[in-house]
Design a protein around this motif. Structure first.
Motif: not given
Length: 128
Positions: A37, A45, A47, A97, A112, A115, A118
């Motif tokens: 990301f 944030r 992808f 991630a 997100q 995940y 991170w």
């Protein structure tokens, strides 16, 4: 517990290339879906790319298709992001991630939520 450490960021001119690496701790890295990301200043944030546990399946954001390549080396517990033809708009902090839950690899991997681990991020700056 999984620790992720990114490296390989830096300053590059437009049109240049960089390869990011993400080293993971743990003996079960080969079971994880991995993703990249990025977050640009003042933006959310987003992808970039993801790769299945075996490396056999990949998925890219439209902005990354044709320029970026995600890959992994399970023997080294490392995932890579090769970035070519870089543009100023690629400037961002890049995060890797890990999705440690055994799920079917699908476009949902661009979210997100799946995940659970991170990294701290690595800065990529594209500027002349």
């Amino acid at each position: 517990q999984v620790q992720l450490v990114e490296s390989g960021g830096g300053l590059v001119q437009p049109g240049g290339s960089l390869r990011l690496s993400c080293a993971a701790s743990g003996r079960t890295f080969s079971r994880y879906t991995m993703g990249w990301f990025r977050q640009a200043p003042g933006k959310e944030r987003e992808f970039v790319a993801a790769i299945s546990w075996s490396g056999g399946s990949t998925y890219y954001a439209d902005s990354a298709k044709g320029r970026f390549t995600i890959s992994r080396d399970n023997a080294k517990n490392t995932v890579y992001l090769q970035m070519n033809s870089l543009k100023p708009e690629d400037t961002a902090v890049y995060y890797c991630a890990a999705d440690t839950f055994p799920r079917v690899f699908s476009p949902n991997i661009a979210m997100q939520g799946p995940y659970d681990y991170w990294g701290q991020g690595t800065q990529v700056t594209v500027s002349s």
